[in-house]
Design a protein around this motif. Structure first.
Motif, mmCIF file in Angstrom:
data_model
loop_
_atom_site.group_PDB
_atom_site.id
_atom_site.type_symbol
_atom_site.label_atom_id
_atom_site.label_comp_id
_atom_site.label_asym_id
_atom_site.label_seq_id
_atom_site.Cartn_x
_atom_site.Cartn_y
_atom_site.Cartn_z
ATOM 1 N N GLN A 1 4.594 5.833 -18.077
ATOM 2 C CA GLN A 1 3.202 5.924 -17.546
ATOM 3 C C GLN A 1 2.223 6.787 -18.853
ATOM 4 O O GLN A 1 2.619 7.752 -19.249
ATOM 5 N N GLN A 3 -1.430 8.401 -19.705
ATOM 6 C CA GLN A 3 -2.784 8.826 -19.155
ATOM 7 C C GLN A 3 -3.787 8.875 -20.459
ATOM 8 O O GLN A 3 -3.491 9.001 -21.673
ATOM 9 N N SER A 31 2.822 1.371 -28.834
ATOM 10 C CA SER A 31 2.157 0.535 -27.915
ATOM 11 C C SER A 31 2.014 -0.883 -28.888
ATOM 12 O O SER A 31 2.181 -0.924 -30.100
ATOM 13 N N THR A 99 -1.998 -1.342 -24.279
ATOM 14 C CA THR A 99 -0.738 -2.219 -23.349
ATOM 15 C C THR A 99 0.251 -2.093 -24.459
ATOM 16 O O THR A 99 0.224 -1.958 -25.568
ATOM 17 N N ASP A 113 -3.007 -2.753 -19.832
ATOM 18 C CA ASP A 113 -2.288 -1.971 -18.500
ATOM 19 C C ASP A 113 -2.960 -0.570 -18.200
ATOM 20 O O ASP A 113 -2.762 -0.195 -17.071
ATOM 21 N N TYR A 114 -3.436 0.162 -19.249
ATOM 22 C CA TYR A 114 -3.777 1.370 -18.985
ATOM 23 C C TYR A 114 -5.250 1.617 -19.547
ATOM 24 O O TYR A 114 -5.547 1.065 -20.516
ATOM 25 N N TRP A 115 -6.056 2.494 -18.632
ATOM 26 C CA TRP A 115 -7.426 2.532 -18.782
ATOM 27 C C TRP A 115 -7.616 4.197 -18.634
ATOM 28 O O TRP A 115 -7.072 4.636 -17.946
#
Length: 125
Positions: A1, A3, A31, A99, A113-115
């Motif tokens: 995960q 952040q 990434s 992502t 995928d992550y914001w």
């Protein structure tokens, strides 16, 4: 995960500059890409700049080309967006995203995928 936390937004006059930062909790160097998006209330979120985190190559949409610069500090796990010669039409909430999926279209909102939660930029005289 992962952040992501954006900072650096604010209010500036036309022609001014701001530098946005996006601090990541994970190793963003592994990434696939990172990108900056912006959204005006009532409109769709649009991608404005991306960086390939493995090759360092960048891409900008026409509306910001020559004025914005995206960069990545791998040692700090931080993404930046240097914005110069700001215009009133740059006013928006700015988000960073990433992502790990290879061959993603990194300026397509549904492929990231992550914001982060966003930072507001207001350009006004």
């Amino acid at each position: 995960q992962v952040q992501l936390v954006e900072s650096g937004g604010g209010s500036v006059q036309p022609g001014g500059s701001l530098r946005l930062s996006c601090a990541a909790s994970g190793n963003i160097g592994s990434s696939y890409c990172m990108a900056w998006f912006r959204q005006v209330l009532g409109k769709e979120r649009e991608g404005v700049a991306l960086i390939d985190t493995r090759r360092g190559s960048t891409f900008y949409v026409d509306s910001v080309k020559g004025r914005f610069t995206i960069s990545l500090d791998y040692s700090k796990n931080t993404l930046y967006l240097q914005m110069n010669n700001l215009k009133p039409e740059d006013t928006a909430m700015y988000y960073c995203a990433t992502t790990w999926k290879t061959n993603s279209d990194c300026l397509a909102r549904n492929e990231l995928d992550y914001w982060g939660h966003g930072t507001q930029v207001t350009v006004s005289s």
